[in-house]
Write a protein that holds these residues in place. Structure first.
Motif, mmCIF file in Angstrom:
data_model
loop_
_atom_site.group_PDB
_atom_site.id
_atom_site.type_symbol
_atom_site.label_atom_id
_atom_site.label_comp_id
_atom_site.label_asym_id
_atom_site.label_seq_id
_atom_site.Cartn_x
_atom_site.Cartn_y
_atom_site.Cartn_z
ATOM 1 N N PHE A 29 28.993 20.350 82.821
ATOM 2 C CA PHE A 29 29.697 20.496 81.552
ATOM 3 C C PHE A 29 29.104 19.470 80.609
ATOM 4 N N LEU A 31 28.591 17.852 76.974
ATOM 5 C CA LEU A 31 29.295 17.672 75.709
ATOM 6 C C LEU A 31 28.395 17.193 74.577
ATOM 7 N N ASN A 52 27.657 24.155 77.554
ATOM 8 C CA ASN A 52 27.550 23.172 76.483
ATOM 9 C C ASN A 52 28.590 23.468 75.418
ATOM 10 N N ILE A 53 29.489 22.521 75.213
ATOM 11 C CA ILE A 53 30.449 22.560 74.114
ATOM 12 C C ILE A 53 30.393 21.170 73.490
ATOM 13 N N THR A 55 31.155 17.749 71.813
ATOM 14 C CA THR A 55 32.377 16.948 71.832
ATOM 15 C C THR A 55 33.227 17.202 70.594
ATOM 16 N N ASP A 57 33.642 19.803 68.926
ATOM 17 C CA ASP A 57 34.349 21.077 69.030
ATOM 18 C C ASP A 57 35.409 21.046 70.126
ATOM 19 N N PHE A 58 35.124 20.321 71.197
ATOM 20 C CA PHE A 58 35.990 20.345 72.379
ATOM 21 C C PHE A 58 37.235 19.474 72.239
ATOM 22 N N GLU A 61 40.748 20.628 71.176
ATOM 23 C CA GLU A 61 40.771 22.087 71.329
ATOM 24 C C GLU A 61 40.552 22.478 72.786
ATOM 25 N N GLU A 62 40.856 21.589 73.720
ATOM 26 C CA GLU A 62 40.548 21.799 75.131
ATOM 27 C C GLU A 62 41.086 23.127 75.661
ATOM 28 N N LYS A 64 41.473 25.899 74.340
ATOM 29 C CA LYS A 64 40.670 27.024 73.868
ATOM 30 C C LYS A 64 39.499 27.326 74.804
ATOM 31 N N TYR A 65 39.035 26.321 75.530
ATOM 32 C CA TYR A 65 37.825 26.467 76.359
ATOM 33 C C TYR A 65 38.096 26.520 77.863
ATOM 34 N N ARG A 68 36.522 29.036 80.243
ATOM 35 C CA ARG A 68 35.062 28.973 80.431
ATOM 36 C C ARG A 68 34.646 27.991 81.509
#
Length: 72
Positions: A29, A31, A52-53, A55, A57-58, A61-62, A64-65, A68
């Motif tokens: 994972f 970031l 890849n998300i 940081t 964006d993540f 908003e955890e 939301k992901y 995945r």
């Protein structure tokens, strides 16, 4: 979810290389930002599933992901 800046959730490049060399890493994972991720991929001897998300964006908003991320 823990804080991405929490040192217990991070590993050094040496530790990562060891996990890759020993083929003990099943999921990564990442970031890092999109540009850095695109410019420098982390690869091992065998393919490693990578998500890849960035940081920015993540964090916050955890939820939301979560779908995945691996569940085991």
């Amino acid at each position: 979810m823990g804080d991405a800046k929490d040192p217990s959730l991070q590993i050094s490049s040496r530790e990562l290389k060891g996990l890759l060399d020993e083929q003990r890493l099943q999921f990564l994972f990442d970031l890092r930002g999109e540009a850095e991720f695109a410019a420098w991929r982390i690869e091992g001897r065998t393919p490693v599933e990578t998500l890849n998300i960035p940081t920015v964006d993540f964090v916050g908003e955890e939820e939301k992901y979560l779908d995945r991320l691996p569940h085991d």
